[in-house]
Write an enzyme that holds these catalytic residues in place. Sequence first.
Site, PDB file in Angstrom:
ATOM      1  N   SER A  69       9.736  41.363  51.105  1.00 31.05           N
ATOM      2  CA  SER A  69       9.628  40.312  50.032  1.00 31.05           C
ATOM      3  C   SER A  69      10.451  40.855  48.430  1.00 31.05           C
ATOM      4  O   SER A  69      10.083  39.728  47.479  1.00 31.05           O
ATOM      5  CB  SER A  69       8.610  41.780  50.002  1.00 31.05           C
ATOM      6  OG  SER A  69       7.313  41.672  49.869  1.00 31.05           O
ATOM      7  N   LYS A  72      10.910  37.000  47.637  1.00 34.27           N
ATOM      8  CA  LYS A  72       9.855  36.216  46.674  1.00 34.27           C
ATOM      9  C   LYS A  72      10.822  35.590  45.794  1.00 34.27           C
ATOM     10  O   LYS A  72      11.043  35.058  44.309  1.00 34.27           O
ATOM     11  CB  LYS A  72       8.726  37.038  46.447  1.00 34.27           C
ATOM     12  CG  LYS A  72       7.758  36.783  47.073  1.00 34.27           C
ATOM     13  CD  LYS A  72       7.089  38.520  47.350  1.00 34.27           C
ATOM     14  CE  LYS A  72       5.925  38.360  49.102  1.00 34.27           C
ATOM     15  NZ  LYS A  72       5.610  39.691  49.083  1.00 34.27           N
ATOM     16  N   SER A 127       3.332  41.402  44.861  1.00 37.87           N
ATOM     17  CA  SER A 127       4.555  40.665  46.291  1.00 37.87           C
ATOM     18  C   SER A 127       2.822  40.062  46.667  1.00 37.87           C
ATOM     19  O   SER A 127       2.810  40.724  47.654  1.00 37.87           O
ATOM     20  CB  SER A 127       4.678  41.762  46.668  1.00 37.87           C
ATOM     21  OG  SER A 127       5.665  41.561  47.197  1.00 37.87           O
TER      22      SER A 127
END
Length: 448
Positions: A69, A72, A127
Amino acid sequence: MKRIYSITAIFISLFLCLNLTINCYASEKKIDNWPSGPNVSSDSAIIMEASTGAILYEKNIDKQQYPASITKIMTTLLAIEKCSMDETVTFSKEAVFGIERNSSHIARDVGEQLTMEQCLYAIMLESANEVSAAVAEHIGGSNEGFAKIMNAKAKELGCKNTHFNNPHGLPDENHYTSAYDMALIAKAAISNNTFKTIIGTKRYTLPQTNKNDECYYLNNHHKMLQEALHYDGCEGGKTGYTTVAGATLVTFAKRGDLELICVVMKTSGTQHYEDTKALFDYAFENFEKYNIAENETNFTNNPQNTTSNSNSIFGDYETFISLNENDCVVLPKSSKFADAIPSLNYNNKDADVLATLSYHYNKHFVGSTTVKLVEKSKKDNFNFDSDSNLKSNKTKSSSLKINIFKILKLVFFFIIIILILLIIIYICNLPKLRRRRRRKYNKRRRHR
Protein backbone atom coordinates in the site's frame (compact mmCIF):
# COMPACT_ATOMS: atom_id res chain seq x y z
CA MET A 1 53.98 -36.58 4.35
CA LYS A 2 53.76 -34.44 7.50
CA ARG A 3 55.68 -31.72 5.71
CA ILE A 4 53.12 -31.70 2.86
CA TYR A 5 50.26 -31.52 5.34
CA SER A 6 51.93 -28.64 7.16
CA ILE A 7 52.49 -26.64 3.98
CA THR A 8 48.93 -27.35 2.82
CA ALA A 9 47.58 -26.16 6.17
CA ILE A 10 49.59 -22.95 5.90
CA PHE A 11 48.28 -22.21 2.39
CA ILE A 12 44.72 -22.85 3.53
CA SER A 13 45.28 -20.46 6.43
CA LEU A 14 46.69 -17.87 4.03
CA PHE A 15 43.67 -18.23 1.75
CA LEU A 16 41.26 -17.88 4.64
CA CYS A 17 43.12 -14.82 5.89
CA LEU A 18 42.94 -13.20 2.46
CA ASN A 19 39.29 -14.10 2.08
CA LEU A 20 38.45 -12.76 5.54
CA THR A 21 40.29 -9.52 4.86
CA ILE A 22 38.56 -9.00 1.52
CA ASN A 23 35.12 -9.82 2.93
CA CYS A 24 35.71 -7.57 5.92
CA TYR A 25 36.74 -4.71 3.64
CA ALA A 26 33.74 -5.28 1.33
CA SER A 27 31.29 -5.29 4.22
CA GLU A 28 32.42 -1.87 5.43
CA LYS A 29 30.67 1.31 4.31
CA LYS A 30 31.92 2.46 0.97
CA ILE A 31 32.10 6.07 2.18
CA ASP A 32 35.25 6.94 4.12
CA ASN A 33 34.67 8.62 7.50
CA TRP A 34 30.89 8.10 7.23
CA PRO A 35 29.06 7.24 10.48
CA SER A 36 28.25 3.53 10.83
CA GLY A 37 24.54 2.82 10.50
CA PRO A 38 22.39 0.43 12.54
CA ASN A 39 21.74 -3.19 11.63
CA VAL A 40 18.17 -3.48 10.38
CA SER A 41 16.17 -6.61 9.60
CA SER A 42 14.28 -5.09 6.66
CA ASP A 43 15.46 -6.54 3.37
CA SER A 44 15.69 -3.04 1.86
CA ALA A 45 16.05 0.28 3.66
CA ILE A 46 17.01 3.87 2.95
CA ILE A 47 17.26 7.22 4.71
CA MET A 48 17.16 10.20 2.36
CA GLU A 49 17.29 13.89 3.29
CA ALA A 50 14.21 15.48 1.73
CA SER A 51 15.55 18.82 0.48
CA THR A 52 18.89 17.63 -0.93
CA GLY A 53 18.18 14.05 -1.96
CA ALA A 54 21.35 12.99 -0.11
CA ILE A 55 21.33 9.34 0.96
CA LEU A 56 22.43 8.94 4.57
CA TYR A 57 21.88 5.17 4.87
CA GLU A 58 21.28 2.42 2.35
CA LYS A 59 20.66 -1.31 2.25
CA ASN A 60 19.65 -3.08 -0.97
CA ILE A 61 18.10 0.19 -2.16
CA ASP A 62 17.92 -0.85 -5.83
CA LYS A 63 16.50 -4.32 -5.20
CA GLN A 64 13.04 -4.79 -6.71
CA GLN A 65 10.39 -5.34 -4.05
CA TYR A 66 6.60 -5.51 -3.89
CA PRO A 67 5.44 -2.21 -2.36
CA ALA A 68 1.92 -3.10 -1.12
CA SER A 69 0.00 0.00 0.00
CA ILE A 70 2.89 2.47 -0.03
CA THR A 71 1.96 2.53 -3.73
CA LYS A 72 -0.76 4.97 -2.66
CA ILE A 73 1.81 7.72 -2.15
CA MET A 74 2.16 7.87 -5.94
CA THR A 75 -1.62 7.68 -6.41
CA THR A 76 -2.13 10.59 -4.01
CA LEU A 77 0.68 12.66 -5.50
CA LEU A 78 -0.78 12.34 -9.01
CA ALA A 79 -4.28 13.18 -7.76
CA ILE A 80 -3.01 16.36 -6.09
CA GLU A 81 -1.09 17.39 -9.20
CA LYS A 82 -3.83 16.69 -11.72
CA CYS A 83 -7.07 17.51 -9.86
CA SER A 84 -8.64 20.21 -7.76
CA MET A 85 -9.62 19.07 -4.29
CA ASP A 86 -13.31 19.87 -4.83
CA GLU A 87 -13.74 17.63 -7.88
CA THR A 88 -16.41 14.94 -7.53
CA VAL A 89 -15.34 11.30 -7.75
CA THR A 90 -18.10 8.79 -8.53
CA PHE A 91 -17.62 5.13 -7.60
CA SER A 92 -18.16 2.63 -10.40
CA LYS A 93 -19.07 -1.04 -10.00
CA GLU A 94 -15.55 -1.99 -11.06
CA ALA A 95 -13.99 0.29 -8.42
CA VAL A 96 -16.20 -1.10 -5.63
CA PHE A 97 -16.11 -4.80 -6.52
CA GLY A 98 -12.84 -5.03 -8.48
CA ILE A 99 -10.65 -5.22 -5.38
CA GLU A 100 -9.92 -8.23 -3.18
CA ARG A 101 -12.84 -8.89 -0.89
CA ASN A 102 -10.88 -8.89 2.37
CA SER A 103 -8.56 -6.00 1.52
CA SER A 104 -8.67 -2.55 3.15
CA HIS A 105 -11.77 -0.51 2.28
CA ILE A 106 -14.29 1.96 3.74
CA ALA A 107 -17.47 0.31 2.39
CA ARG A 108 -18.42 2.68 -0.43
CA ASP A 109 -21.36 1.89 -2.72
CA VAL A 110 -21.72 1.93 -6.50
CA GLY A 111 -22.70 5.45 -7.55
CA GLU A 112 -21.52 7.03 -4.30
CA GLN A 113 -19.77 10.36 -4.59
CA LEU A 114 -16.92 11.92 -2.63
CA THR A 115 -14.79 14.98 -3.26
CA MET A 116 -11.21 14.37 -4.33
CA GLU A 117 -10.01 15.73 -0.99
CA GLN A 118 -12.18 13.24 0.91
CA CYS A 119 -10.89 10.45 -1.30
CA LEU A 120 -7.26 11.28 -0.56
CA TYR A 121 -7.82 11.24 3.20
CA ALA A 122 -9.50 7.83 2.83
CA ILE A 123 -6.57 6.55 0.76
CA MET A 124 -3.76 7.78 3.00
CA LEU A 125 -5.37 7.30 6.43
CA GLU A 126 -7.47 4.14 6.00
CA SER A 127 -5.65 2.75 2.94
CA ALA A 128 -9.01 2.32 1.16
CA ASN A 129 -8.48 0.24 -1.97
CA GLU A 130 -11.85 0.92 -3.60
CA VAL A 131 -11.23 4.65 -3.19
CA SER A 132 -7.82 4.28 -4.87
CA ALA A 133 -9.50 2.47 -7.76
CA ALA A 134 -12.16 5.19 -8.08
CA VAL A 135 -9.53 7.95 -8.13
CA ALA A 136 -7.54 6.03 -10.75
CA GLU A 137 -10.60 5.77 -12.99
CA HIS A 138 -11.38 9.45 -12.46
CA ILE A 139 -7.90 10.50 -13.62
CA GLY A 140 -6.86 7.80 -16.10
CA GLY A 141 -10.22 6.50 -17.32
CA SER A 142 -9.33 3.01 -16.14
CA ASN A 143 -6.93 1.13 -13.90
CA GLU A 144 -4.67 0.48 -16.88
CA GLY A 145 -4.80 4.10 -18.04
CA PHE A 146 -3.84 5.37 -14.61
CA ALA A 147 -0.99 2.84 -14.36
CA LYS A 148 0.53 4.37 -17.50
CA ILE A 149 0.40 7.79 -15.86
CA MET A 150 2.02 6.37 -12.72
CA ASN A 151 4.87 4.83 -14.71
CA ALA A 152 5.43 8.03 -16.69
CA LYS A 153 5.67 9.99 -13.44
CA ALA A 154 8.05 7.41 -11.95
CA LYS A 155 10.33 7.79 -14.98
CA GLU A 156 10.17 11.57 -14.69
CA LEU A 157 11.29 11.37 -11.06
CA GLY A 158 14.27 9.19 -11.99
CA CYS A 159 12.96 5.78 -10.89
CA LYS A 160 14.91 2.89 -12.44
CA ASN A 161 13.44 -0.24 -10.84
CA THR A 162 9.73 0.56 -10.78
CA HIS A 163 6.69 -0.65 -12.68
CA PHE A 164 3.19 0.07 -11.40
CA ASN A 165 0.22 -2.00 -12.51
CA ASN A 166 -2.47 -0.69 -10.16
CA PRO A 167 -3.20 2.33 -7.91
CA HIS A 168 -3.40 0.49 -4.57
CA GLY A 169 -0.57 -2.07 -4.37
CA LEU A 170 -2.62 -5.26 -4.17
CA PRO A 171 -0.51 -8.29 -5.24
CA ASP A 172 0.60 -8.29 -8.87
CA GLU A 173 3.87 -9.81 -10.08
CA ASN A 174 4.29 -6.88 -12.50
CA HIS A 175 3.82 -4.29 -9.76
CA TYR A 176 7.14 -3.54 -8.08
CA THR A 177 9.53 -0.79 -7.03
CA SER A 178 12.66 -0.33 -4.89
CA ALA A 179 13.51 1.50 -1.68
CA TYR A 180 15.44 4.16 -3.60
CA ASP A 181 12.65 4.70 -6.12
CA MET A 182 10.07 4.95 -3.33
CA ALA A 183 12.27 7.55 -1.63
CA LEU A 184 12.31 9.59 -4.85
CA ILE A 185 8.51 9.39 -5.07
CA ALA A 186 8.19 10.29 -1.38
CA LYS A 187 10.59 13.22 -1.86
CA ALA A 188 8.35 14.66 -4.58
CA ALA A 189 5.24 14.08 -2.46
CA ILE A 190 6.51 15.67 0.77
CA SER A 191 7.37 18.86 -1.12
CA ASN A 192 3.62 19.36 -1.62
CA ASN A 193 1.85 21.09 1.28
CA THR A 194 -1.49 19.37 0.60
CA PHE A 195 0.14 15.96 0.81
CA LYS A 196 1.97 16.94 4.00
CA THR A 197 -1.30 18.07 5.62
CA ILE A 198 -3.07 14.83 4.73
CA ILE A 199 -0.40 12.43 6.04
CA GLY A 200 -0.07 14.34 9.30
CA THR A 201 -3.81 14.17 10.07
CA LYS A 202 -4.59 11.66 12.81
CA ARG A 203 -8.37 11.62 12.40
CA TYR A 204 -10.70 12.78 9.63
CA THR A 205 -14.49 12.70 9.31
CA LEU A 206 -16.24 11.86 6.07
CA PRO A 207 -19.62 13.60 6.00
CA GLN A 208 -22.90 12.16 4.74
CA THR A 209 -22.98 11.31 1.06
CA ASN A 210 -25.61 10.67 -1.60
CA LYS A 211 -25.51 6.98 -0.63
CA ASN A 212 -24.79 7.10 3.09
CA ASP A 213 -26.65 9.01 5.81
CA GLU A 214 -23.98 8.49 8.47
CA CYS A 215 -20.57 10.07 8.96
CA TYR A 216 -17.53 7.82 8.59
CA TYR A 217 -14.46 8.31 10.80
CA LEU A 218 -11.03 7.77 9.28
CA ASN A 219 -8.05 6.98 11.53
CA ASN A 220 -4.42 7.26 10.50
CA HIS A 221 -2.81 3.80 10.57
CA HIS A 222 0.76 5.05 10.98
CA LYS A 223 1.66 4.11 14.57
CA MET A 224 4.52 6.60 14.91
CA LEU A 225 1.90 9.34 15.00
CA GLN A 226 0.10 7.58 17.84
CA GLU A 227 0.97 7.44 21.53
CA ALA A 228 2.08 3.80 21.59
CA LEU A 229 4.95 4.23 19.11
CA HIS A 230 5.10 8.02 19.00
CA TYR A 231 8.29 9.41 17.47
CA ASP A 232 9.30 13.00 18.11
CA GLY A 233 9.24 14.90 14.83
CA CYS A 234 7.24 12.32 12.87
CA GLU A 235 5.20 14.01 10.13
CA GLY A 236 3.32 10.90 9.03
CA GLY A 237 3.73 8.45 6.18
CA LYS A 238 2.13 5.34 4.69
CA THR A 239 1.93 1.75 5.85
CA GLY A 240 1.67 -1.32 3.67
CA TYR A 241 1.34 -5.08 3.99
CA THR A 242 0.59 -8.10 1.85
CA THR A 243 1.72 -11.69 2.29
CA VAL A 244 4.15 -11.49 -0.63
CA ALA A 245 5.42 -7.98 0.12
CA GLY A 246 5.69 -8.36 3.87
CA ALA A 247 5.47 -5.13 5.85
CA THR A 248 6.46 -1.94 4.03
CA LEU A 249 6.65 1.54 5.51
CA VAL A 250 7.39 5.07 4.34
CA THR A 251 7.84 7.66 7.08
CA PHE A 252 8.67 11.37 7.17
CA ALA A 253 10.27 13.06 10.19
CA LYS A 254 11.65 16.53 10.80
CA ARG A 255 13.78 18.00 13.57
CA GLY A 256 15.16 21.49 13.17
CA ASP A 257 16.03 22.02 9.51
CA LEU A 258 16.71 18.32 8.86
CA GLU A 259 13.77 16.57 7.16
CA LEU A 260 14.18 12.84 6.55
CA ILE A 261 12.48 10.19 4.42
CA CYS A 262 12.74 6.60 5.61
CA VAL A 263 11.67 3.64 3.48
CA VAL A 264 11.82 0.06 4.73
CA MET A 265 10.59 -2.90 2.66
CA LYS A 266 9.99 -6.61 3.12
CA THR A 267 9.90 -6.73 6.91
CA SER A 268 8.15 -9.05 9.34
CA GLY A 269 5.98 -8.28 12.36
CA THR A 270 6.41 -4.80 13.82
CA GLN A 271 10.09 -4.71 12.93
CA HIS A 272 9.42 -2.08 10.25
CA TYR A 273 8.67 0.45 13.01
CA GLU A 274 11.73 -0.56 15.04
CA ASP A 275 13.96 -0.31 11.96
CA THR A 276 12.49 3.07 11.06
CA LYS A 277 13.09 4.43 14.57
CA ALA A 278 16.67 3.14 14.61
CA LEU A 279 17.37 4.73 11.22
CA PHE A 280 15.86 8.07 12.22
CA ASP A 281 17.85 8.11 15.46
CA TYR A 282 21.03 7.36 13.53
CA ALA A 283 20.44 10.16 11.01
CA PHE A 284 19.36 12.85 13.48
CA GLU A 285 22.28 12.07 15.79
CA ASN A 286 25.01 11.98 13.13
CA PHE A 287 24.19 14.52 10.42
CA GLU A 288 23.52 18.22 9.96
CA LYS A 289 22.82 20.64 7.12
CA TYR A 290 25.03 23.45 5.89
CA ASN A 291 23.69 26.29 3.76
CA ILE A 292 25.83 26.42 0.62
CA ALA A 293 25.53 30.15 -0.11
CA GLU A 294 26.53 30.99 3.47
CA ASN A 295 29.50 28.62 3.61
CA GLU A 296 30.99 28.47 0.12
CA THR A 297 34.30 30.31 0.57
CA ASN A 298 35.28 29.83 -3.06
CA PHE A 299 32.47 32.10 -4.15
CA THR A 300 31.68 35.67 -3.12
CA ASN A 301 29.05 37.96 -4.59
CA ASN A 302 30.23 41.40 -3.57
CA PRO A 303 29.17 44.06 -6.11
CA GLN A 304 31.58 46.57 -4.57
CA ASN A 305 34.55 44.34 -5.25
CA THR A 306 35.60 45.05 -8.84
CA THR A 307 38.92 43.27 -8.54
CA SER A 308 39.43 39.62 -9.25
CA ASN A 309 39.15 37.31 -6.28
CA SER A 310 41.95 34.76 -6.59
CA ASN A 311 40.08 32.36 -4.31
CA SER A 312 36.86 32.39 -6.33
CA ILE A 313 36.09 29.46 -8.59
CA PHE A 314 34.31 31.99 -10.82
CA GLY A 315 37.20 34.46 -11.05
CA ASP A 316 36.25 37.84 -12.56
CA TYR A 317 32.66 36.72 -13.19
CA GLU A 318 31.65 36.52 -9.53
CA THR A 319 30.06 39.99 -9.47
CA PHE A 320 27.14 38.91 -11.70
CA ILE A 321 26.62 35.41 -10.34
CA SER A 322 24.70 34.25 -7.25
CA LEU A 323 24.06 30.90 -5.55
CA ASN A 324 20.58 29.76 -4.56
CA GLU A 325 20.31 30.95 -0.96
CA ASN A 326 18.12 28.01 0.14
CA ASP A 327 20.21 25.07 -1.07
CA CYS A 328 22.18 22.95 1.41
CA VAL A 329 24.47 19.98 1.81
CA VAL A 330 24.13 17.27 4.47
CA LEU A 331 27.33 16.14 6.19
CA PRO A 332 28.41 14.07 9.19
CA LYS A 333 28.60 16.18 12.33
CA SER A 334 32.24 15.21 12.68
CA SER A 335 33.10 16.98 9.41
CA LYS A 336 33.03 20.57 8.19
CA PHE A 337 31.66 22.25 5.07
CA ALA A 338 35.11 22.41 3.45
CA ASP A 339 35.13 18.59 3.37
CA ALA A 340 32.43 18.69 0.68
CA ILE A 341 34.13 18.99 -2.72
CA PRO A 342 32.17 20.85 -5.44
CA SER A 343 31.98 20.01 -9.13
CA LEU A 344 30.62 22.49 -11.64
CA ASN A 345 28.39 21.52 -14.56
CA TYR A 346 27.56 24.18 -17.13
CA ASN A 347 23.88 24.48 -18.14
CA ASN A 348 22.77 25.42 -21.66
CA LYS A 349 19.06 24.69 -21.22
CA ASP A 350 17.86 27.23 -18.63
CA ALA A 351 18.28 30.93 -19.45
CA ASP A 352 18.35 31.85 -15.76
CA VAL A 353 20.57 29.05 -14.48
CA LEU A 354 24.18 29.17 -15.56
CA ALA A 355 25.39 25.98 -13.90
CA THR A 356 24.85 23.42 -11.15
CA LEU A 357 27.31 23.10 -8.30
CA SER A 358 27.20 19.52 -6.96
CA TYR A 359 28.93 18.54 -3.72
CA HIS A 360 30.46 15.18 -2.82
CA TYR A 361 31.89 13.95 0.46
CA ASN A 362 34.49 11.27 -0.30
CA LYS A 363 32.79 10.73 -3.67
CA HIS A 364 29.31 10.48 -2.10
CA PHE A 365 26.68 13.03 -3.20
CA VAL A 366 25.59 15.29 -0.33
CA GLY A 367 23.80 18.19 -2.02
CA SER A 368 23.80 20.73 -4.82
CA THR A 369 22.89 24.29 -5.72
CA THR A 370 22.18 26.29 -8.83
CA VAL A 371 24.38 29.12 -10.05
CA LYS A 372 22.16 31.94 -11.29
CA LEU A 373 22.95 35.04 -13.29
CA VAL A 374 22.53 38.54 -11.92
CA GLU A 375 23.37 40.04 -15.31
CA LYS A 376 21.93 37.74 -17.98
CA SER A 377 23.58 39.68 -20.83
CA LYS A 378 27.00 38.40 -19.77
CA LYS A 379 26.12 34.71 -20.01
CA ASP A 380 27.52 34.34 -23.54
CA ASN A 381 30.83 35.81 -22.40
CA PHE A 382 31.12 33.42 -19.47
CA ASN A 383 33.89 30.94 -20.19
CA PHE A 384 35.52 28.49 -17.83
CA ASP A 385 36.85 24.99 -17.55
CA SER A 386 34.96 23.68 -14.53
CA ASP A 387 37.40 20.85 -13.88
CA SER A 388 40.54 22.98 -13.98
CA ASN A 389 39.01 25.82 -11.95
CA LEU A 390 37.82 23.52 -9.23
CA LYS A 391 40.96 21.42 -9.17
CA SER A 392 43.19 24.47 -8.85
CA ASN A 393 41.26 25.63 -5.80
CA LYS A 394 40.77 22.23 -4.21
CA THR A 395 44.02 20.39 -4.97
CA LYS A 396 45.67 21.33 -1.71
CA SER A 397 42.72 20.36 0.49
CA SER A 398 42.06 17.21 -1.51
CA SER A 399 45.67 16.06 -1.26
CA LEU A 400 45.42 16.24 2.52
CA LYS A 401 42.44 13.90 2.61
CA ILE A 402 44.51 10.74 2.97
CA ASN A 403 42.68 8.02 4.78
CA ILE A 404 45.16 7.06 7.50
CA PHE A 405 42.98 4.21 8.67
CA LYS A 406 42.99 2.61 5.22
CA ILE A 407 46.77 2.91 4.97
CA LEU A 408 47.27 1.35 8.41
CA LYS A 409 44.91 -1.46 7.49
CA LEU A 410 46.86 -2.19 4.30
CA VAL A 411 50.15 -2.09 6.20
CA PHE A 412 48.76 -4.49 8.79
CA PHE A 413 47.53 -6.77 6.02
CA PHE A 414 50.97 -6.91 4.35
CA ILE A 415 52.65 -7.56 7.69
CA ILE A 416 50.37 -10.57 8.18
CA ILE A 417 51.23 -11.84 4.67
CA ILE A 418 54.96 -11.45 5.32
CA LEU A 419 54.68 -13.28 8.64
CA ILE A 420 52.79 -16.12 7.01
CA LEU A 421 55.41 -16.36 4.24
CA LEU A 422 58.19 -16.47 6.85
CA ILE A 423 56.37 -19.26 8.65
CA ILE A 424 56.06 -21.19 5.38
CA ILE A 425 59.78 -20.75 4.69
CA TYR A 426 60.60 -21.88 8.20
CA ILE A 427 58.46 -25.01 7.88
CA CYS A 428 59.97 -25.83 4.51
CA ASN A 429 63.48 -25.56 5.97
CA LEU A 430 62.66 -27.35 9.20
CA PRO A 431 63.93 -30.79 7.98
CA LYS A 432 67.30 -29.23 7.03
CA LEU A 433 67.60 -27.62 10.42
CA ARG A 434 66.86 -30.93 12.11
CA ARG A 435 69.51 -32.71 10.01
CA ARG A 436 72.08 -30.06 10.93
CA ARG A 437 71.28 -30.47 14.61
CA ARG A 438 71.68 -34.25 14.32
CA ARG A 439 75.06 -33.88 12.61
CA LYS A 440 76.27 -31.54 15.33
CA TYR A 441 74.97 -33.90 17.97
CA ASN A 442 76.66 -36.94 16.35
CA LYS A 443 79.97 -35.07 16.05
CA ARG A 444 79.92 -34.22 19.71
CA ARG A 445 79.28 -37.86 20.62
CA ARG A 446 82.20 -39.04 18.46
CA HIS A 447 84.60 -36.55 20.06
CA ARG A 448 83.72 -37.78 23.51
